[in-house]
Design a protein around this motif. Structure first.
Motif, PDB file in Angstrom:
ATOM      1  N   VAL A   1       0.935  -2.030  -0.117  1.00 24.51           N
ATOM      2  CA  VAL A   1       0.008   0.120  -0.387  1.00 24.51           C
ATOM      3  C   VAL A   1       0.688   1.317  -0.140  1.00 24.51           C
ATOM      4  O   VAL A   1       0.853   2.199  -0.265  1.00 24.51           O
ATOM      5  N   LYS A   2       1.688   0.904   0.351  1.00 26.50           N
ATOM      6  CA  LYS A   2       2.756   2.418   0.909  1.00 26.50           C
ATOM      7  C   LYS A   2       3.409   2.357  -0.831  1.00 26.50           C
ATOM      8  O   LYS A   2       3.862   3.715  -0.793  1.00 26.50           O
ATOM      9  N   ASN A   3       4.015   1.687  -0.658  1.00 25.84           N
ATOM     10  CA  ASN A   3       4.592   1.836  -2.497  1.00 25.84           C
ATOM     11  C   ASN A   3       3.463   2.056  -3.945  1.00 25.84           C
ATOM     12  O   ASN A   3       3.675   2.944  -4.281  1.00 25.84           O
ATOM     13  N   ALA A   4       2.423   1.658  -3.392  1.00 27.49           N
ATOM     14  CA  ALA A   4       1.553   1.729  -4.231  1.00 27.49           C
ATOM     15  C   ALA A   4       1.598   3.657  -4.199  1.00 27.49           C
ATOM     16  O   ALA A   4       0.767   4.286  -5.521  1.00 27.49           O
ATOM     17  N   TYR A   5       1.163   4.281  -2.907  1.00 26.72           N
ATOM     18  CA  TYR A   5       0.629   6.018  -2.768  1.00 26.72           C
ATOM     19  C   TYR A   5       1.990   6.068  -3.138  1.00 26.72           C
ATOM     20  O   TYR A   5       1.893   7.771  -3.684  1.00 26.72           O
ATOM     21  N   MET A   6       3.618   5.929  -3.176  1.00 22.71           N
ATOM     22  CA  MET A   6       4.447   6.166  -3.214  1.00 22.71           C
ATOM     23  C   MET A   6       4.322   6.602  -4.290  1.00 22.71           C
ATOM     24  O   MET A   6       5.017   7.312  -5.327  1.00 22.71           O
ATOM     25  N   ASN A   7       3.915   5.290  -5.716  1.00 25.40           N
ATOM     26  CA  ASN A   7       4.255   5.280  -6.789  1.00 25.40           C
ATOM     27  C   ASN A   7       3.172   6.906  -7.168  1.00 25.40           C
ATOM     28  O   ASN A   7       2.856   7.378  -8.953  1.00 25.40           O
ATOM     29  N   ASN A   8       1.691   6.839  -7.053  1.00 25.00           N
ATOM     30  CA  ASN A   8       0.571   8.275  -6.468  1.00 25.00           C
ATOM     31  C   ASN A   8       2.262   9.401  -6.893  1.00 25.00           C
ATOM     32  O   ASN A   8       1.318  10.213  -8.273  1.00 25.00           O
ATOM     33  N   LEU A   9       2.593   9.566  -5.835  1.00 29.15           N
ATOM     34  CA  LEU A   9       2.918  10.548  -5.762  1.00 29.15           C
ATOM     35  C   LEU A   9       4.124  10.781  -6.989  1.00 29.15           C
ATOM     36  O   LEU A   9       4.002  11.833  -7.169  1.00 29.15           O
ATOM     37  N   LEU A  10       4.473   9.904  -7.290  1.00 34.99           N
ATOM     38  CA  LEU A  10       5.676   9.848  -8.503  1.00 34.99           C
ATOM     39  C   LEU A  10       4.282  10.131  -9.346  1.00 34.99           C
ATOM     40  O   LEU A  10       5.017  11.762 -10.312  1.00 34.99           O
ATOM     41  N   ASP A  11       3.636   9.836  -9.870  1.00 36.54           N
ATOM     42  CA  ASP A  11       2.310  10.369 -11.579  1.00 36.54           C
ATOM     43  C   ASP A  11       2.483  11.701 -10.910  1.00 36.54           C
ATOM     44  O   ASP A  11       2.342  12.341 -11.722  1.00 36.54           O
ATOM     45  N   LEU A  12       1.924  11.570  -9.633  1.00 38.77           N
ATOM     46  CA  LEU A  12       1.030  13.166  -9.614  1.00 38.77           C
ATOM     47  C   LEU A  12       2.442  14.473  -9.777  1.00 38.77           C
ATOM     48  O   LEU A  12       1.759  15.122 -10.609  1.00 38.77           O
ATOM     49  N   ILE A  13       3.537  14.329  -9.066  1.00 35.74           N
ATOM     50  CA  ILE A  13       4.955  15.082  -9.895  1.00 35.74           C
ATOM     51  C   ILE A  13       5.099  15.423 -11.259  1.00 35.74           C
ATOM     52  O   ILE A  13       5.340  15.923 -11.681  1.00 35.74           O
ATOM     53  N   ASP A  14       4.948  13.572 -12.166  1.00 35.90           N
ATOM     54  CA  ASP A  14       5.166  13.859 -13.500  1.00 35.90           C
ATOM     55  C   ASP A  14       4.200  15.385 -14.362  1.00 35.90           C
ATOM     56  O   ASP A  14       4.439  15.627 -14.915  1.00 35.90           O
ATOM     57  N   THR A  15       2.837  14.729 -13.663  1.00 38.95           N
ATOM     58  CA  THR A  15       1.976  15.676 -14.460  1.00 38.95           C
ATOM     59  C   THR A  15       2.168  17.470 -13.813  1.00 38.95           C
ATOM     60  O   THR A  15       1.668  17.369 -14.916  1.00 38.95           O
ATOM     61  N   ILE A  16       2.587  17.510 -12.606  1.00 37.77           N
ATOM     62  CA  ILE A  16       2.631  19.436 -12.493  1.00 37.77           C
ATOM     63  C   ILE A  16       3.963  19.381 -12.894  1.00 37.77           C
ATOM     64  O   ILE A  16       4.084  20.274 -13.273  1.00 37.77           O
ATOM     65  N   CYS A  17       4.465  18.763 -13.198  1.00 33.89           N
ATOM     66  CA  CYS A  17       5.970  18.921 -14.748  1.00 33.89           C
ATOM     67  C   CYS A  17       5.576  19.253 -15.614  1.00 33.89           C
ATOM     68  O   CYS A  17       6.855  20.051 -16.933  1.00 33.89           O
ATOM     69  N   LEU A  18       4.330  18.674 -16.467  1.00 35.02           N
ATOM     70  CA  LEU A  18       4.145  19.582 -17.274  1.00 35.02           C
ATOM     71  C   LEU A  18       4.080  20.140 -17.665  1.00 35.02           C
ATOM     72  O   LEU A  18       3.188  21.706 -17.020  1.00 35.02           O
ATOM     73  N   ALA A  19       3.667  21.481 -19.562  1.00 34.20           N
ATOM     74  CA  ALA A  19       3.633  21.916 -19.621  1.00 34.20           C
ATOM     75  C   ALA A  19       1.609  22.604 -19.927  1.00 34.20           C
ATOM     76  O   ALA A  19       1.158  21.824 -19.694  1.00 34.20           O
ATOM     77  N   PRO A  20       1.682  23.848 -18.919  1.00 34.65           N
ATOM     78  CA  PRO A  20      -0.137  24.098 -18.682  1.00 34.65           C
ATOM     79  C   PRO A  20      -0.951  23.650 -19.843  1.00 34.65           C
ATOM     80  O   PRO A  20      -1.835  23.144 -19.581  1.00 34.65           O
ATOM     81  N   GLN A  21      -0.374  24.173 -21.491  1.00 37.63           N
ATOM     82  CA  GLN A  21      -1.248  23.353 -22.508  1.00 37.63           C
ATOM     83  C   GLN A  21      -0.838  22.077 -22.775  1.00 37.63           C
ATOM     84  O   GLN A  21      -2.209  21.216 -23.643  1.00 37.63           O
ATOM     85  N   GLU A  22      -0.736  21.329 -22.085  1.00 36.67           N
ATOM     86  CA  GLU A  22      -0.220  19.957 -21.824  1.00 36.67           C
ATOM     87  C   GLU A  22      -1.152  19.049 -21.253  1.00 36.67           C
ATOM     88  O   GLU A  22      -1.181  17.872 -21.794  1.00 36.67           O
ATOM     89  N   LEU A  23      -2.093  19.714 -20.163  1.00 36.80           N
ATOM     90  CA  LEU A  23      -3.050  19.300 -19.287  1.00 36.80           C
ATOM     91  C   LEU A  23      -3.986  19.938 -20.078  1.00 36.80           C
ATOM     92  O   LEU A  23      -4.492  20.790 -20.340  1.00 36.80           O
ATOM     93  N   THR A  24      -5.078  18.512 -19.654  1.00 37.11           N
ATOM     94  CA  THR A  24      -6.320  19.212 -20.457  1.00 37.11           C
ATOM     95  C   THR A  24      -7.627  19.492 -17.709  1.00 37.11           C
ATOM     96  O   THR A  24      -6.346  19.022 -17.653  1.00 37.11           O
ATOM     97  N   GLU A  25      -8.691  20.135 -18.837  1.00 39.64           N
ATOM     98  CA  GLU A  25      -8.795  20.426 -17.071  1.00 39.64           C
ATOM     99  C   GLU A  25      -8.933  18.678 -16.137  1.00 39.64           C
ATOM    100  O   GLU A  25      -9.169  19.086 -15.002  1.00 39.64           O
TER     101      GLU A  25
END
Length: 153
Positions: A44-68
């Protein structure tokens, strides 16, 4: 510590070797990140860490690359991580900044389209004025011409 499954333990989380530097940086810069995490189960801890890393990857994208929708999903993920004990104020600020940039970008895009439309309209007005000016000049040349003898007699 190297585990036989291709993972390394960092601050109580098992992460893939390719993610070790990223996870270490997170804990170096934000040591409070996982101090209050409630789940004890390693999977479970590992799954949450993966979610955190995925979230960081998302936040690193340019605004125009993301949908609402992707931004809303990122906000939900952040809230879920906070609910299980992650301290992510630092990441929440970055996500808010990204949302603000996205909104600014969208309104700038609308403003650019409006200005472009206005320029097209003004070019059409200018072309019409230039045609009218040319017509007036031609008529002025005609009106200013001297009459010839045959024109008068």
């Amino acid at each position: 510590m190297w585990n036989g499954d291709g993972t390394v333990e960092v601050n109580g989380f098992r992460v893939f070797y390719s993610e070790v530097d990223i996870v270490r940086k997170i804990f170096e810069r934000h040591p409070e990140t996982a101090t209050n995490i409630r789940p004890k189960n390693q999977l479970v801890k590992n799954a949450y860490m993966n979610n955190l890393l995925d979230l960081i990857d998302t936040i690193c994208l340019a605004p125009q690359e993301l949908t609402e929708e992707e931004l809303r999903d990122a906000e939900k993920t952040l809230l879920e991580l906070e609910e299980v004990g992650f301290e992510l104020d630092w990441l929440k600020r970055k996500l808010k900044e990204l949302c603000v940039k996205k909104k600014k970008l969208e309104s700038r895009g609308a403003r650019v389209r409006e200005l472009d439309r206005m320029i097209v309209e003004q070019r059409q007005v200018l072309l019409a004025l230039e045609a009218e000016l040319k017509n007036e000049e031609n008529e002025a040349v005609f009106d200013s011409a001297r009459l010839g003898f045959d024109d008068v007699v």
